[in-house]
Design a protein around this motif. Structure first.
Motif, PDB file in Angstrom:
ATOM      1  N   HIS A  56       0.816  -1.218   0.000  1.00 58.38           N
ATOM      2  CA  HIS A  56       0.000   0.000   0.000  1.00 58.38           C
ATOM      3  C   HIS A  56       0.848   1.266   0.000  1.00 58.38           C
ATOM      4  N   ALA A  57       1.950   1.219  -0.726  1.00 58.92           N
ATOM      5  CA  ALA A  57       2.850   2.378  -0.742  1.00 58.92           C
ATOM      6  C   ALA A  57       2.278   3.525  -1.564  1.00 58.92           C
ATOM      7  N   ASN A  58       1.573   3.211  -2.651  1.00 51.70           N
ATOM      8  CA  ASN A  58       1.065   4.277  -3.518  1.00 51.70           C
ATOM      9  C   ASN A  58      -0.455   4.234  -3.671  1.00 51.70           C
ATOM     10  N   TRP A  59      -1.146   3.633  -2.708  1.00 50.04           N
ATOM     11  CA  TRP A  59      -2.619   3.671  -2.711  1.00 50.04           C
ATOM     12  C   TRP A  59      -3.141   3.499  -1.287  1.00 50.04           C
ATOM     13  N   THR A  60      -4.339   4.012  -1.060  1.00 53.40           N
ATOM     14  CA  THR A  60      -4.973   3.963   0.257  1.00 53.40           C
ATOM     15  C   THR A  60      -6.020   2.863   0.257  1.00 53.40           C
ATOM     16  N   PRO A  61      -5.864   1.831   1.079  1.00 54.27           N
ATOM     17  CA  PRO A  61      -6.820   0.718   1.077  1.00 54.27           C
ATOM     18  C   PRO A  61      -8.261   1.140   1.308  1.00 54.27           C
ATOM     19  N   ARG A  79       1.646  -4.933  -6.329  1.00 49.58           N
ATOM     20  CA  ARG A  79       2.871  -4.141  -6.494  1.00 49.58           C
ATOM     21  C   ARG A  79       2.545  -2.733  -6.993  1.00 49.58           C
ATOM     22  N   GLU A  80       3.491  -1.826  -6.807  1.00 45.24           N
ATOM     23  CA  GLU A  80       3.280  -0.428  -7.169  1.00 45.24           C
ATOM     24  C   GLU A  80       3.018  -0.268  -8.660  1.00 45.24           C
ATOM     25  N   ILE A  81       3.748  -0.997  -9.501  1.00 45.33           N
ATOM     26  CA  ILE A  81       3.577  -0.869 -10.943  1.00 45.33           C
ATOM     27  C   ILE A  81       2.184  -1.336 -11.365  1.00 45.33           C
ATOM     28  N   GLN A  82       1.664  -2.346 -10.676  1.00 40.70           N
ATOM     29  CA  GLN A  82       0.322  -2.831 -10.991  1.00 40.70           C
ATOM     30  C   GLN A  82      -0.738  -1.787 -10.623  1.00 40.70           C
ATOM     31  N   ILE A  83      -0.529  -1.086  -9.504  1.00 42.22           N
ATOM     32  CA  ILE A  83      -1.438  -0.015  -9.115  1.00 42.22           C
ATOM     33  C   ILE A  83      -1.406   1.112 -10.146  1.00 42.22           C
ATOM     34  N   GLU A  84      -0.215   1.471 -10.603  1.00 48.51           N
ATOM     35  CA  GLU A  84      -0.076   2.562 -11.572  1.00 48.51           C
ATOM     36  C   GLU A  84      -0.768   2.222 -12.885  1.00 48.51           C
ATOM     37  N   VAL A  85      -0.587   0.991 -13.351  1.00 46.68           N
ATOM     38  CA  VAL A  85      -1.221   0.577 -14.604  1.00 46.68           C
ATOM     39  C   VAL A  85      -2.739   0.563 -14.462  1.00 46.68           C
ATOM     40  N   ALA A  86      -3.230   0.011 -13.355  1.00 41.05           N
ATOM     41  CA  ALA A  86      -4.682  -0.058 -13.147  1.00 41.05           C
ATOM     42  C   ALA A  86      -5.290   1.337 -13.078  1.00 41.05           C
ATOM     43  N   ASN A 109       5.848  -6.325 -19.208  1.00 37.06           N
ATOM     44  CA  ASN A 109       6.628  -7.529 -19.487  1.00 37.06           C
ATOM     45  C   ASN A 109       5.873  -8.772 -19.041  1.00 37.06           C
ATOM     46  N   MET A 110       6.263  -9.891 -19.611  1.00 30.62           N
ATOM     47  CA  MET A 110       5.656 -11.159 -19.222  1.00 30.62           C
ATOM     48  C   MET A 110       5.958 -11.457 -17.757  1.00 30.62           C
ATOM     49  N   GLY A 111       4.941 -11.923 -17.046  1.00 27.00           N
ATOM     50  CA  GLY A 111       5.111 -12.262 -15.639  1.00 27.00           C
ATOM     51  C   GLY A 111       4.881 -11.124 -14.680  1.00 27.00           C
ATOM     52  N   GLU A 112       4.413  -9.969 -15.185  1.00 32.19           N
ATOM     53  CA  GLU A 112       4.168  -8.813 -14.318  1.00 32.19           C
ATOM     54  C   GLU A 112       2.759  -8.813 -13.723  1.00 32.19           C
ATOM     55  N   GLY A 113       1.962  -9.839 -14.005  1.00 30.86           N
ATOM     56  CA  GLY A 113       0.644  -9.952 -13.386  1.00 30.86           C
ATOM     57  C   GLY A 113      -0.470  -9.268 -14.143  1.00 30.86           C
ATOM     58  N   LYS A 114      -0.365  -9.204 -15.482  1.00 31.44           N
ATOM     59  CA  LYS A 114      -1.408  -8.536 -16.260  1.00 31.44           C
ATOM     60  C   LYS A 114      -2.744  -9.263 -16.125  1.00 31.44           C
ATOM     61  N   THR A 115      -2.710 -10.583 -16.387  1.00 32.53           N
ATOM     62  CA  THR A 115      -3.953 -11.360 -16.373  1.00 32.53           C
ATOM     63  C   THR A 115      -4.355 -11.756 -14.956  1.00 32.53           C
ATOM     64  N   LEU A 119      -6.021  -7.530 -14.329  1.00 33.14           N
ATOM     65  CA  LEU A 119      -7.329  -7.761 -14.946  1.00 33.14           C
ATOM     66  C   LEU A 119      -8.453  -7.843 -13.909  1.00 33.14           C
ATOM     67  N   PRO A 120      -8.308  -8.630 -12.818  1.00 26.69           N
ATOM     68  CA  PRO A 120      -9.356  -8.603 -11.780  1.00 26.69           C
ATOM     69  C   PRO A 120      -9.496  -7.248 -11.099  1.00 26.69           C
ATOM     70  N   MET A 121      -8.380  -6.533 -10.913  1.00 25.81           N
ATOM     71  CA  MET A 121      -8.453  -5.197 -10.308  1.00 25.81           C
ATOM     72  C   MET A 121      -9.303  -4.266 -11.162  1.00 25.81           C
ATOM     73  N   LEU A 122      -9.048  -4.258 -12.467  1.00 27.49           N
ATOM     74  CA  LEU A 122      -9.820  -3.396 -13.351  1.00 27.49           C
ATOM     75  C   LEU A 122     -11.287  -3.807 -13.372  1.00 27.49           C
ATOM     76  N   ALA A 123     -11.522  -5.119 -13.447  1.00 28.04           N
ATOM     77  CA  ALA A 123     -12.903  -5.608 -13.535  1.00 28.04           C
ATOM     78  C   ALA A 123     -13.711  -5.203 -12.314  1.00 28.04           C
ATOM     79  N   VAL A 124     -13.157  -5.403 -11.123  1.00 30.97           N
ATOM     80  CA  VAL A 124     -13.926  -5.147  -9.909  1.00 30.97           C
ATOM     81  C   VAL A 124     -14.087  -3.648  -9.664  1.00 30.97           C
ATOM     82  N   SER A 125     -13.174  -2.844 -10.181  1.00 33.58           N
ATOM     83  CA  SER A 125     -13.290  -1.395  -9.994  1.00 33.58           C
ATOM     84  C   SER A 125     -14.271  -0.782 -10.987  1.00 33.58           C
ATOM     85  N   VAL A 126     -14.137  -1.162 -12.270  1.00 36.93           N
ATOM     86  CA  VAL A 126     -14.992  -0.565 -13.298  1.00 36.93           C
ATOM     87  C   VAL A 126     -16.436  -1.020 -13.154  1.00 36.93           C
ATOM     88  N   CYS A 127     -16.638  -2.289 -12.766  1.00 31.30           N
ATOM     89  CA  CYS A 127     -18.004  -2.803 -12.656  1.00 31.30           C
ATOM     90  C   CYS A 127     -18.752  -2.200 -11.473  1.00 31.30           C
TER      91      CYS A 127
END
Length: 400
Positions: A56-61, A79-86, A109-115, A119-127
């Motif tokens: 939770h370095a760059n987001w507030t739970p 991870r921070e990069i995943q928060i930034e992308v989302a 890059n491959m293995g950075e947790g896109k899928t 993907l679940p982060m975006l789905a649960v936030s946008v929906c």
């Protein structure tokens, strides 16, 4: 549940803060347990990667409770990069040319947790928005895996249903069935559910709408068209592996009418057994030789041969130079040769590797004699064909 019982479940601000703090502590405790496990297993690289990830370095739970629940249920630390992308994909910049459109493409890059994570982060936030029905589009080959994964991640404490949407030409929908599908999508919007589909299913539904109208089944066609318009208004698409999904090769063709012989069928012969071009450099010379050899079989005058060569070898030449000098059937042959040579249909075919990029599917369940795309050496791509008819014909001839 009665209103009285429902009101008893409502938490005060202090209670929500306390519960949120407990969940944050659980997430940190899970991370420590993972780090200890890696240390005990002497997995130094994984251990260092785990302890370097500050929760939770760059987001507030408290601002993104669904993400906190995802962390807890998936036993991960986002991870921070995943928060930034989302975040970047949830609030894309508006298109300057068309302010009503807002689309964005991100690459990791491959293995950075896109899928698995983003993907679940975006789905649960946008929906969570009352005006957006999330439609996740994945490759057909990855559909079962993504369906099981999303059900596991979104169907627990988050209580989000994953609605699979499939469509094929052999699905003979009635207007009653289409209305039920429409009602289920509208219910999914109000319940904050997620739709999972593939590009083939979307294209098939579009073509089936046109096909129903062509068959004078206008009630079904209008109902299907209403779903398409409604999805354009309320749907929010999230594409996984967008480079593959948005590739020009992703097309779907419904053949209609009776079978007919292709133009120039009597002239269709291939004489390039296991011939392969590595680059474009020799192709112009090859075109010149093919054109000369083809014209030498004809009995045209020298002046006519020069006009024909100019027409079939120069993609910018006008059809007017031959249209008044030859009958229609002969001009059709010229146009076929022009497509093969100056429009480089032949180059596209000869640039592919036999039994690697194309061949005939030898599987007994695939009852076709035409060449089809291959994914790897002697591995045919399932349920795919070459969309361009001339390319399909040339590659079929090369395959035999």
């Amino acid at each position: 549940m009665s209103v009285a019982n429902l009101s008893a479940l409502l938490l005060t601000t202090e209670q929500r803060t306390l519960l949120g703090g407990i969940m944050v502590n659980w997430v940190v405790e899970q991370q420590l347990e993972r780090a200890l496990h890696f240390a005990n297993q002497k997995q130094r690289e994984d251990f260092e990667k785990e302890i370097s990830n500050v929760p939770h370095a760059n987001w507030t739970p408290s601002m993104h409770l669904p993400w906190l629940i995802l962390e807890l249920e998936m036993n991960i630390t986002i991870r921070e990069i995943q928060i930034e992308v989302a975040r970047h994909m949830m609030q894309p910049m508006m298109n300057e040319n068309n302010p009503s459109m807002s689309n964005i493409v991100m690459q990791l890059n491959m293995g950075e947790g896109k899928t698995s994570v983003i993907l679940p982060m975006l789905a649960v936030s946008v929906c969570s928005s009352p005006s957006s029905l999330v439609r996740i589009v994945v490759l057909k080959s990855l559909f079962p895996m993504n369906y099981q994964s999303l059900r596991y991640k979104l169907g627990g404490l988050l209580n989000r249903r994953v609605l699979p949407f499939a469509c094929r030409r052999d699905m003979n929908f009635t207007d009653v069935q289409i209305n039920k599908i429409f009602n289920r999508l509208q219910q999914g919007l109000s319940n904050h559910d997620v739709v999972l589909t593939s590009p083939e299913d979307i294209l098939s539904f579009d073509l089936l709408t046109i096909d129903k109208c062509r068959q004078n089944q206008f009630d079904v066609g209008r109902a299907m068209l209403s779903i398409q318009r409604w999805m354009k208004m309320f749907g929010r698409d999230i594409l996984d592996e967008s480079d593959e999904i948005l590739h020009v090769k992703y097309q779907l063709i419904y053949s209609i009418g009776r079978q007919q012989q292709v133009d120039g069928a009597s002239e269709c012969r291939s004489r390039f057994p296991e011939f392969h071009l590595l680059n474009h450099q020799p192709f112009p010379e090859l075109c010149q030789r093919i054109a000369n050899a083809w014209l030498n079989q004809k009995n045209d005058r020298q002046l006519d041969q020069q006009l024909i060569l100019s027409f079939i070898l120069d993609a910018n030449s006008s059809i007017n130079i031959v249209i008044d000098r030859f009958p229609y059937s002969i001009i059709q042959l010229f146009r076929i040769m022009r497509g093969l040579l100056s429009s480089e249909v032949l180059f596209v075919a000869l640039n592919k590797r036999y039994r690697v990029n194309f061949s005939v599917n030898q599987n007994s369940k695939f009852n076709r004699l035409m060449a089809v795309p291959f994914r790897a050496k002697d591995v045919a791509a399932d349920n795919t064909e070459f969309g361009h008819p001339d390319v399909a014909i040339v590659l079929t001839q090369l395959s035999y």
